[in-house]
Design an enzyme around this catalytic site. Structure first.
Site, PDB file in Angstrom:
ATOM      1  NE  ARG A 121      -4.112  -1.957   1.850  1.00 35.55           N
ATOM      2  CZ  ARG A 121      -4.069  -3.089   2.529  1.00 35.55           C
ATOM      3  NH1 ARG A 121      -3.121  -3.263   3.428  1.00 35.55           N
ATOM      4  NH2 ARG A 121      -4.951  -4.028   2.315  1.00 35.55           N
ATOM      5  CE  LYS A 143       1.434  13.831 -15.624  1.00 35.67           C
ATOM      6  NZ  LYS A 143       1.318  14.275 -17.036  1.00 35.67           N
ATOM      7  CD  GLU A 185       9.999  16.056 -23.384  1.00 32.07           C
ATOM      8  OE1 GLU A 185       9.373  17.088 -23.095  1.00 32.07           O
ATOM      9  OE2 GLU A 185       9.468  15.023 -23.851  1.00 32.07           O
ATOM     10  CE  LYS A 227       7.362  17.313 -14.464  1.00 28.58           C
ATOM     11  NZ  LYS A 227       7.421  16.097 -15.229  1.00 28.58           N
ATOM     12  CD  GLU A 237      -1.562  16.572 -17.370  1.00 24.11           C
ATOM     13  OE1 GLU A 237      -0.438  16.175 -17.036  1.00 24.11           O
ATOM     14  OE2 GLU A 237      -2.096  16.322 -18.444  1.00 24.11           O
ATOM     15  NE  ARG A 241       2.610  17.040 -14.046  1.00 23.03           N
ATOM     16  CZ  ARG A 241       3.082  16.218 -13.133  1.00 23.03           C
ATOM     17  NH1 ARG A 241       2.577  16.243 -11.911  1.00 23.03           N
ATOM     18  NH2 ARG A 241       4.053  15.380 -13.400  1.00 23.03           N
ATOM     19  CG  ASN A 245       0.796  17.145 -22.067  1.00 24.31           C
ATOM     20  OD1 ASN A 245       1.728  16.448 -21.678  1.00 24.31           O
ATOM     21  ND2 ASN A 245      -0.406  17.106 -21.517  1.00 24.31           N
ATOM     22  CG  HIS A 248       4.248  15.933 -25.459  1.00 25.63           C
ATOM     23  ND1 HIS A 248       5.093  17.026 -25.378  1.00 25.63           N
ATOM     24  CD2 HIS A 248       4.854  14.940 -24.748  1.00 25.63           C
ATOM     25  CE1 HIS A 248       6.155  16.701 -24.650  1.00 25.63           C
ATOM     26  NE2 HIS A 248       6.033  15.441 -24.254  1.00 25.63           N
ATOM     27  CG  HIS A 252       1.484  11.608 -27.880  1.00 24.01           C
ATOM     28  ND1 HIS A 252       0.747  12.329 -26.959  1.00 24.01           N
ATOM     29  CD2 HIS A 252       2.623  11.257 -27.234  1.00 24.01           C
ATOM     30  CE1 HIS A 252       1.420  12.396 -25.825  1.00 24.01           C
ATOM     31  NE2 HIS A 252       2.554  11.748 -25.971  1.00 24.01           N
ATOM     32  CG  HIS A 265       8.680  11.010 -25.932  1.00 23.25           C
ATOM     33  ND1 HIS A 265       7.402  11.020 -26.467  1.00 23.25           N
ATOM     34  CD2 HIS A 265       8.675  11.955 -24.955  1.00 23.25           C
ATOM     35  CE1 HIS A 265       6.663  11.908 -25.835  1.00 23.25           C
ATOM     36  NE2 HIS A 265       7.412  12.493 -24.916  1.00 23.25           N
TER      37      HIS A 265
END
Ligand code: NAD
Ligand code: GLY
Length: 360
Positions: A121, A143, A185, A227, A237, A241, A245, A248, A252, A265
């Protein structure tokens, strides 16, 4: 060693940045009073360079350590590998007085963070990022997660680390393409929230190309601080946030259309940022000169900028699948000049596809 704080109330933590910092890991974990046993999760590529130093540092600080090696690659960021980590933790008899150390790039960081979030947990974990992308982005902000057969990062949680320890010297062994991918990035922060940083990067192209560690330390410090500010403002987010992206949406789409095999990426993000810049120009948020500056900087670093030629309809289908899609459209990040940005829900597909049609 430079120290930054990610201020999130009781989930606050520090980011420690320096050269040769791996040897301080054990001492820093002791200061945080992190358990008595540490499981280091890494892969064999990274492990062969750095696991000994990490184990020695933790051992010298009195920790019992276990080393868990997972297979290298995005394809292994899945439930099979996650279960292997759980098995290893249970086999080693780890209890709630233990913690995990993620030693690696974003793949190791994401899966280890999720293992820490869910094992018994939740037990603490420390991020020791070894790619530029992980040092400037994925290790900060909590994340964590794994991929699912139906898409990337579909299973996961927000779970903050107890510390991020960055050793810039680990970048010396990073392959060129991985390094450049991380730089994309880095540029993103300059474009979406820090014009001065963008100018700093323009003035340091040569240092960046030759991986000057003094310059990189500053680049990592500024990136992490940007960041951290975004995460402090919007940890889960809810809205803001998503500026991270930027670029992106098309990235993607390109990754999907090329089956995740042609581009790393960050390379796809570089191309995606150019498309976002062109669309920002069309919207009147930026001008031609801003787009030219972005393209020039990306090119001078050796990053790709040209959209991969696929039929408009295929781009449309790929954009439709974007996870940021809402019922009405896509939450698209536009740059406002250089150093500012805005997120807008866009449902006008003709507008979005103009870059594919070559109309801009
Ligand atoms: P990666 O973790 O796959 O690492 C890239 C390659 O470099 C791997 O082969 C790895 O073994 C190798 N490597 C790592 N460090 C090395 C070193 N110091 N020397 C030599 N080789 C080294 O890729 P990445 O770009 O770091 O991370 C990509 C992942 O990050 C994706 O899964 C993505 O979803 C995730 N991500 C997460 C976040 C987040 O906020 N959590 C943000 C961005 C990306
Ligand atoms: N890399 C995107 C985020 O952390 O939100």
């Amino acid at each position: 060693m430079q120290k930054l704080l990610v201020s999130l109330g009781e989930r606050s933590y520090t980011i420690q940045i320096g050269s040769g910092t791996l040897s301080s890991l054990g001492e820093l974990c002791s200061e945080l009073a992190l358990g008595s046993t540490a499981a280091i999760v890494t892969n064999s590529t990274i492990g062969k360079f750095y696991s000994q130093a990490v184990q020695a540092s933790l051992g010298n600080a009195g920790y019992i350590t276990h080393l868990i090696e997972i297979p290298d690659g995005e394809a292994h960021k899945n439930s099979v590998t996650l279960n292997r980590i759980y098995d290893a933790l249970l086999d080693a008899g780890l209890g709630r007085d233990s913690f995990l150390v993620a030693l690696g790039g974003g793949v190791v960081g994401d899966i280890t963070g999720f293992a820490a979030a869910t094992f018994l947990r939740g037990i603490p974990f420390v991020q020791v990022p070894t790619t530029l992308l992980a040092q400037v982005d994925s290790s900060v902000g909590g994340k964590t997660g794994i991929n699912h057969a139906l898409g990337k990062n579909l299973i996961g949680s927000f779970y903050q680390p107890s510390m991020v320890l960055i050793d810039t010297e680990t970048l010396t062994t990073l392959p060129d393409r991985e390094y450049l991918s991380g730089l994309a990035e880095v540029l993103k922060y300059g474009i979406v929230c820090d014009r001065d940083f963008f100018v700093f990067l323009e003035n340091n192209v040569e240092n960046l190309r030759k991986r000057d560690l003094t310059c990189l330390k500053e680049v990592i410090r500024i990136s992490c601080s940007r960041k951290a500010s975004v995460v402090e403002r919007d940890e889960k987010e809810g809205g803001y946030r998503a500026v991270l992206n930027f670029g992106h949406t098309y990235a993607h789409a390109i990754e999907r259309l090329t089956n995740y095999t042609s581009f790393l990426h960050g390379e796809a993000v570089a191309i995606g940022m150019v498309q976002a810049a062109k669309l920002s120009e069309l919207k009147g948020y930026a001008d031609r000169h801003d787009t030219a500056l972005i393209i020039n900087l990306l090119k001078s670093l050796g990053l790709p900028v040209d959209l991969v030629p696929f039929p408009v309809d295929q781009y449309y289908q790929a954009l439709l699948k974007d996870k940021k899609m809402r019922s009405q459209g896509i939450n698209f990040v536009f740059n406002k000049g250089i150093g500012d940005s805005v997120i807008e829900n866009v449902s006008d597909w003709d507008f979005l596809l103009q870059v594919v049609r070559g109309e801009v």
